[in-house]
Design a protein around this motif. Structure first.
Motif, PDB file in Angstrom:
ATOM      1  N   HIS A 116      15.802 -34.254  36.204  1.00  9.73           N
ATOM      2  CA  HIS A 116      15.350 -35.639  36.354  1.00  9.73           C
ATOM      3  C   HIS A 116      13.932 -35.719  36.904  1.00  9.73           C
ATOM      4  O   HIS A 116      13.249 -36.732  36.720  1.00  9.73           O
ATOM      5  N   PHE A 119      11.125 -36.717  34.467  1.00  8.34           N
ATOM      6  CA  PHE A 119      10.869 -38.100  34.079  1.00  8.34           C
ATOM      7  C   PHE A 119       9.822 -38.757  34.974  1.00  8.34           C
ATOM      8  O   PHE A 119       9.172 -39.719  34.571  1.00  8.34           O
ATOM      9  N   LYS A 122       6.456 -38.248  33.200  1.00  5.37           N
ATOM     10  CA  LYS A 122       6.533 -38.495  31.759  1.00  5.37           C
ATOM     11  C   LYS A 122       5.172 -38.796  31.134  1.00  5.37           C
ATOM     12  O   LYS A 122       4.883 -38.352  30.019  1.00  5.37           O
ATOM     13  N   GLY A 174      12.298 -40.676  29.009  1.00  5.60           N
ATOM     14  CA  GLY A 174      12.046 -41.333  30.285  1.00  5.60           C
ATOM     15  C   GLY A 174      11.528 -42.744  30.112  1.00  5.60           C
ATOM     16  O   GLY A 174      11.955 -43.674  30.825  1.00  5.60           O
ATOM     17  N   TYR A 175      10.616 -42.946  29.165  1.00  9.30           N
ATOM     18  CA  TYR A 175      10.011 -44.265  28.980  1.00  9.30           C
ATOM     19  C   TYR A 175      11.016 -45.258  28.404  1.00  9.30           C
ATOM     20  O   TYR A 175      11.113 -46.403  28.869  1.00  9.30           O
ATOM     21  N   GLU A 178      13.526 -46.318  30.960  1.00  8.18           N
ATOM     22  CA  GLU A 178      12.940 -47.216  31.958  1.00  8.18           C
ATOM     23  C   GLU A 178      12.746 -48.631  31.404  1.00  8.18           C
ATOM     24  O   GLU A 178      12.965 -49.620  32.100  1.00  8.18           O
ATOM     25  N   ALA A 358      18.498 -41.902  30.741  1.00  6.90           N
ATOM     26  CA  ALA A 358      17.435 -40.938  30.462  1.00  6.90           C
ATOM     27  C   ALA A 358      18.014 -39.600  30.002  1.00  6.90           C
ATOM     28  O   ALA A 358      17.504 -38.975  29.063  1.00  6.90           O
TER      29      ALA A 358
END
Length: 437
Positions: A116, A119, A122, A174-175, A178, A358
């Protein structure tokens, strides 16, 4: 360690051993050096037990599949090169790359157990990915077969796009995780498709366009298709909106046509795909020879070492599947594709069992790129789609591809470890409750 857990890896090694035995005793090939077998068998066994020790809840069936595919690749590469002057060391070199790839997997497993953390970086990874792709335009880059795909740093040469795509998948995972809600529900629209605000759409569009544009100018058509399709699939997985896929398909069609008009090498690839028989001795030579070899294999194949796929230029890289279909037949080729399918199934299962968005998207993206790469190269050598010149994962000769796919497998293993540990805890709680009742 249970006996049941070691059966898949033992079976993979047994199949590889039988393949080499067939070449040595039936086809009268020279026995490969002992160090060759030691590299492969010793490395894969140590890797398997090491991962079982470090990640006891992970899906180690992935490693058994990798062992089988790399072993098959070594057998086929050895078969294709043992009588060819000047290239007889390719199989030994491939064994060395498997050793390097195994080391990369170990580093991934040991350093990224808490994956994690990736991320949080990223955006940096996105810049690194674009920089890797762009590095081929620096003095370090050079062309091979009219495609500028390679970088040389001292004695080491590698293909940056193989590693850049993994960094991009981490960025997109990750993006999208989010900004998932913003992508899934928005009031803006384009051509009837709802889109998020530009400030949310901008980063993903810029990274996507930059990597794709650079790859097109590098003449790396296979990677260009991968870099376009995988983020689009991840976007659909994140939002569940088919409209994004439709819009992406339209953009792909427009971009493909523009690329076709702009680049002569793309026009040649398409013309060769449509009618390779118009120039079977030059531009259409590879694909026509591939078709002849696949047809010659029939249902059961001509036998390992009995085909004529050595007539295909670069057969050990782009056309390994043609050799498999020729010498193992439709049954053998189908069995190999089923092995790839099992890998994809396990990867998708890891994505479904992962706890957070994610992680789900990362596992999905890694598995999707593996599946797409297999689909693109198999489709190319069978003339289902234009040939793009990428490798068959773990089977084709090529160091960058082998090491990159080992890193991909390592990331899937650490994701599966967290999911497996969580479900193991649930099962233990259930057993305690059942005993108490």
């Amino acid at each position: 360690m249970t006996q049941r857990a070691t059966i898949p890896i033992a079976l993979a090694l047994l199949i590889t051993t039988l393949g080499f035995a067939s070449l040595i005793f039936v086809q009268e090939a020279n026995a490969p050096p002992l160090v060759y077998g030691a590299y492969y068998a010793g490395t894969m066994v140590a890797l398997y037990f090491g991962v079982r020790l470090w990640l006891p809840h992970s899906d180690t069936l992935l490693l058994a599949i990798v062992t089988l595919l790399t072993g098959l690749g070594l057998v086929v590469i050895y078969r294709l090169t043992y009588e060819v002057p000047g290239v007889e060391n390719l199989a030994t070199t491939q064994a060395g790359w498997i050793l390097v790839g195994s080391g990369a997997l170990v580093v991934t497993v040991l350093l990224l157990r808490d994956y994690h953390k990736l991320f949080a970086y990223k955006y940096l990874l996105a810049l690194v990915a674009v920089g890797l792709v762009a590095s081929t335009f620096t003095p370090l880059g050079y062309e091979v077969n009219d495609a500028r795909l390679w970088v040389q740093v001292g004695p080491v040469t590698f293909q940056p796009s193989e590693f850049a795509r993994i960094a991009l998948i981490v960025f997109f995972a990750g993006y999208l995780a989010e900004k998932r809600d913003l992508w899934a529900a928005t009031s803006r629209s384009f051509m009837g498709v709802q889109l998020p605000a530009l400030k949310y759409f901008g980063p993903i569009a810029l990274v996507w366009a930059a990597s794709l544009g650079l790859l097109v100018f590098e003449k790396d058509l296979g990677s260009s298709l991968l870099y376009f399709a995988v983020p689009l699939l991840m976007l659909y997985a994140a939002t569940g909106r088919i409209a994004y896929v439709i819009l992406g398909g339209l953009l792909f069609a427009v971009g493909s046509y523009a690329t076709y008009l702009a680049f002569s090498h793309v026009q040649l690839r398409v013309a060769t795909w449509l009618d390779p028989w118009s120039d079977p001795n030059d531009s259409g030579f590879q694909i026509t020879q591939s078709i002849f070899n696949i047809a010659d294999g029939g249902i059961t194949g001509s036998g390992l070492g009995e085909g004529f796929s050595q007539t295909i230029p670069e057969v050990e890289t782009d056309f390994v599947f043609s050799t498999i279909a020729s010498e193992l037949g439709l049954l053998g080729a189908t069995a190999v594709l089923l092995v790839f399918l099992i890998f994809v199934y396990r990867g998708m299962k890891i994505a479904l069992l992962a706890q957070d968005d994610a992680s789900k998207l990362l596992a999905f993206g890694l598995t999707a790129t593996f599946a797409m790469q297999t689909l693109i190269i198999v489709g190319g050598v069978t003339k289902a789609i234009p040939l793009t010149g990428i490798t068959l994962p773990f089977v084709s000769y090529g160091g960058s591809s082998v090491v990159g796919n080992f890193v991909l497998t390592g990331l899937l293993l650490v994701i599966s470890e967290k999911a497996g540990k969580r479900f193991a805890g649930k099962e233990a709680s259930y057993d305690l409750e059942k005993a108490a009742s």
